[in-house]
Design a protein around this motif. Structure first.
Motif, PDB file in Angstrom:
ATOM      1  N   TYR A  44      23.843  29.629  20.245  1.00 28.93           N
ATOM      2  CA  TYR A  44      22.595  30.410  20.322  1.00 28.93           C
ATOM      3  C   TYR A  44      21.577  29.733  21.234  1.00 28.93           C
ATOM      4  O   TYR A  44      20.912  30.395  22.037  1.00 28.93           O
ATOM      5  CB  TYR A  44      22.009  30.585  18.915  1.00 28.93           C
ATOM      6  N   GLU A  92      31.193  25.696  11.607  1.00 30.48           N
ATOM      7  CA  GLU A  92      30.923  27.009  12.190  1.00 30.48           C
ATOM      8  C   GLU A  92      29.430  27.240  12.353  1.00 30.48           C
ATOM      9  O   GLU A  92      28.975  27.770  13.384  1.00 30.48           O
ATOM     10  CB  GLU A  92      31.537  28.101  11.325  1.00 30.48           C
ATOM     11  N   LYS A 130      27.568  27.864  15.941  1.00 33.91           N
ATOM     12  CA  LYS A 130      26.720  29.042  16.176  1.00 33.91           C
ATOM     13  C   LYS A 130      25.331  28.633  16.648  1.00 33.91           C
ATOM     14  O   LYS A 130      24.747  29.270  17.529  1.00 33.91           O
ATOM     15  CB  LYS A 130      26.626  29.883  14.897  1.00 33.91           C
ATOM     16  N   MET A 136      33.164  30.134  21.195  1.00 34.50           N
ATOM     17  CA  MET A 136      32.730  29.705  19.865  1.00 34.50           C
ATOM     18  C   MET A 136      33.855  28.968  19.153  1.00 34.50           C
ATOM     19  O   MET A 136      33.633  27.945  18.506  1.00 34.50           O
ATOM     20  CB  MET A 136      32.320  30.923  19.037  1.00 34.50           C
ATOM     21  N   ASP A 168      28.384  35.187  24.782  1.00 34.10           N
ATOM     22  CA  ASP A 168      29.175  34.572  23.712  1.00 34.10           C
ATOM     23  C   ASP A 168      30.202  33.570  24.220  1.00 34.10           C
ATOM     24  O   ASP A 168      31.243  33.343  23.584  1.00 34.10           O
ATOM     25  CB  ASP A 168      29.886  35.640  22.864  1.00 34.10           C
TER      26      ASP A 168
END
Length: 328
Positions: free
Chosen positions: A288, A280, A284, A98, A296
Motif C-alpha cells: 500500500y 500477510e 499489504k 503480494m 498491485d
C-alpha cells in the motif's frame, strides 16, 4: 546391545522430562503455535499512533538481521536493497507481487526453522543426496534399535522408544506427500515443523490428543486441558491464579460450541490459530505504501524510491542481510 546415540539419549531425556513435568507456569505453552515476531518494535507508537519504520525494517529484513548499520550511505543501501529485490522477484518478471513479498517476509520470520532444518538435514542425510530415507533417519536418531534390542530395555524406556518411533513413522508418512517413502528437504521441513505446514495440521492435532486425551474419547475435557498445564506437586495444593483464568478461557474461547469439551476443530484453533496472518498484513502494508500506480505489483524502482521504508539509511536500523556478500 549397541550404545545409544547421543541424539537418542537427548531425545529420550527430553521425552521423559516433558512427560513427567510438574509445572506451575502459565498455560501459554509450547503446544500453541505462535508466529515468530516480525519485530520487537511496535508498528505504531504514541498516543497519535505514529508509524514506526523500524518495525518495517525488521519485518522485511528479519529480526535477527536487522542490526544497526550506520555506516551505509543511501547510495549503498539502495544498491544492496536492489539485490534483495532481485531475489524476491522469484519468477524474474521484473515485478514483486503480494505473494512474493509475503513469501520473503515469511522466510525472514521463519529463518530459524530453515536453519534448524538445514542443520538436521546434514546430520541425518549421511550420503548427502536429495532424499532422506527412513533408515537414515532411524539410524541417526534411534541407533537402528531392533525389536530384540528394544525388548532388553527397561519397560518404561521400551514404551517410550516405541511411542517415539511410532509417532515419528506416522508423522513421516503424512510429510511424505509424493508417497515414495523418502523425504525431500521440503517434506523433511514439514516432518520437523509440522505446525508450519497446513497439510500437517491434522497430525499435530492427533499428537496433541495422544498426549492429553487421558480417557481416549477423542475430546479434551476441562480437566484434561488444565492437567496438561498444571499438576499439583502435593495433594491438596492450591491452584495458582492463572489456572482459574485458564478455566474461564476454556469456557469462553476454547470450547466454542459450549458442549463442555474440545473437539478436533476447537483443538486446532487452540494450538494452531488461524485468525491473523502477520506476514500477510505486513506485505499489504508495504504494498500500500509503495505501489504508486496501484497495479498491485511493485517494480524495483518503486521499492528503491521507498528504500527508507524497507531498510532505512545511515542512522536507522539496517539488516545484517544487507552486508552478507554470500547472499548477493
Amino acid at each position: 546391545m549397541q550404545y545409544l546415540s547421543q541424539c537418542t539419549v537427548l531425545a529420550l531425556a527430553l521425552f521423559l522430562a516433558t512427560s513427567r513435568l510438574v509445572s506451575a507456569k502459565p498455560a501459554e505453552s509450547d503446544r500453541i503455535r505462535k508466529d515468530p515476531k516480525l519485530s520487537g518494535q511496535e508498528h505504531y507508537e504514541g498516543d497519535g499512533h505514529q508509524h514506526n519504520a523500524d518495525y518495517d525494517h525488521d519485518a522485511f529484513l528479519g529480526d535477527e538481521d536487522a542490526k544497526t548499520f550506520e555506516s551505509l550511505t543511501p547510495e549503498e543501501s539502495r544498491d544492496r536493497l536492489g539485490k534483495i529485490v532481485d531475489r524476491i522477484d522469484s519468477d524474474r518478471d521484473g515485478y514483486v507481487t503480494m505473494e512474493e513479498l509475503k513469501k520473503h517476509i515469511e522466510h525472514q520470520q521463519k529463518r530459524y526453522i530453515f536453519e534448524d532444518v538445514d542443520r538436521q538435514w546434514k546430520a541425518h542425510n549421511q550420503d548427502a543426496d536429495d532424499k532422506l530415507t527412513w533408515n537414515e533417519y532411524n539410524e541417526t536418531t534411534y541407533s537402528s534399535l531392533s525389536e530384540a534390542e528394544l525388548v532388553r530395555l527397561e519397560e518404561n524406556e521400551r514404551l517410550d522408544f516405541r511411542k517415539m518411533i511410532r509417532r515419528d513413522k506416522k508423522r513421516w508418512f503424512h510429510a511424505d506427500q509424493d508417497r515414495d517413502g523418502d523425504l525431500t528437504i521440503e517434506e523433511f521441513t514439514s516432518f520437523l515443523h509440522p505446525e508450519e505446514s497446513p497439510h500437517m495440521r491434522n497430525i499435530v492435532i492427533e499428537e496433541t490428543l495422544e498426549d492429553i486425551d487421558i480417557d481416549g474419547d477423542g475430546f479434551l475435557s476441562l480437566e484434561e486441558y488444565i492437567g496438561d498445564m498444571f499438576k499439583p506437586e502435593t495433594e491438596g495444593e492450591d491452584e495458582p491464579a492463572w489456572v482459574a483464568q485458564e478455566r474461564e478461557q476454556f469456557g469462553l474461547y476454547r470450547d466454542r460450541d459450549g458442549d463442555g469439551k474440545m473437539n478436533s476443530q476447537e483443538i486446532g484453533e487452540w494450538i494452531l490459530p488461524t485468525e491473523y496472518d502477520h506476514a500477510e498484513a505486513e506485505a499489504k502494508h508495504l504494498m500500500y505504501e509503495t505501489d504508486v500506480n496501484k497495479d498491485d505489483q511493485l517494480t524495483k524502482r518503486e521499492i528503491l524510491d521507498q528504500y527508507d521504508l524497507f531498510v532505512g539509511s545511515q542512522a536507522t536500523d539496517f539488516g545484517e542481510a544487507l552486508t552478507r556478500h554470500d547472499e548477493f
